[in-house]
Design a protein around this motif. Sequence first.
Motif, PDB file in Angstrom:
ATOM      1  N   SER A 206       0.682  -1.318   0.039  1.00  0.00           N
ATOM      2  CA  SER A 206       0.237  -0.026   0.105  1.00  0.00           C
ATOM      3  C   SER A 206       0.714   1.200  -0.104  1.00  0.00           C
ATOM      4  N   PHE A 207       2.146   1.246   0.103  1.00  0.00           N
ATOM      5  CA  PHE A 207       3.066   2.506   0.293  1.00  0.00           C
ATOM      6  C   PHE A 207       3.892   2.594  -0.562  1.00  0.00           C
ATOM      7  N   ARG A 208       4.242   3.723  -1.226  1.00  0.00           N
ATOM      8  CA  ARG A 208       5.085   4.127  -2.309  1.00  0.00           C
ATOM      9  C   ARG A 208       6.180   5.032  -1.710  1.00  0.00           C
ATOM     10  N   ALA A 209       7.603   4.913  -2.104  1.00  0.00           N
ATOM     11  CA  ALA A 209       8.426   5.650  -1.384  1.00  0.00           C
ATOM     12  C   ALA A 209       8.215   7.043  -1.281  1.00  0.00           C
ATOM     13  N   LYS A 210       7.654   7.838  -2.502  1.00  0.00           N
ATOM     14  CA  LYS A 210       7.236   9.188  -2.392  1.00  0.00           C
ATOM     15  C   LYS A 210       6.460   9.849  -1.336  1.00  0.00           C
ATOM     16  N   GLU A 211       5.691   8.787  -0.540  1.00  0.00           N
ATOM     17  CA  GLU A 211       4.721   9.286   0.396  1.00  0.00           C
ATOM     18  C   GLU A 211       5.194   9.490   1.748  1.00  0.00           C
ATOM     19  N   PHE A 212       6.608   9.347   1.760  1.00  0.00           N
ATOM     20  CA  PHE A 212       7.569   9.298   3.139  1.00  0.00           C
ATOM     21  C   PHE A 212       8.353  10.415   2.771  1.00  0.00           C
TER      22      PHE A 212
END
Length: 131
Positions: free
Chosen positions: A18-24
């Motif tokens: 559910s998570f992509r690097a750009k979200e962090f």
Amino acid sequence: MLNVYSRARDGETLLSRSFRAKEFACKDGTDPLFVDSELVQVLQAIRDHFGAPVVITSGYRTAAHNRAVGGAVYSQHQYGRAADIRVSGVPVEQLAAYAETLLPGTGGIGRYPAKGFVHVDVRKAKSRWAG
């Protein structure tokens, strides 16, 4: 394990289902970004439990950005080990209570009901607070 990503090159990389690097990525637009894989696992467990997207309002922060937003001097955000999150329709206390089950004797959990988010981090020591 701490991982480093390039916002430009790796932004779309899936770190979990559910998570992509750009979200962090740091909100100041800098590259690279750092993300601890244990943090991703905790956030994925939260996502799976509530069956709704986890919105990361603040993930990795550079030291300069952390100072600019008034973050703690040794904020776990600076080490890629923290995220401020919210889940639509889930009250802060309920979200924090579930995070407690994932980090019973470790990690940081901060409750910010007035701002509508929960801080979650994967530090080795246990820390709890209300903001």
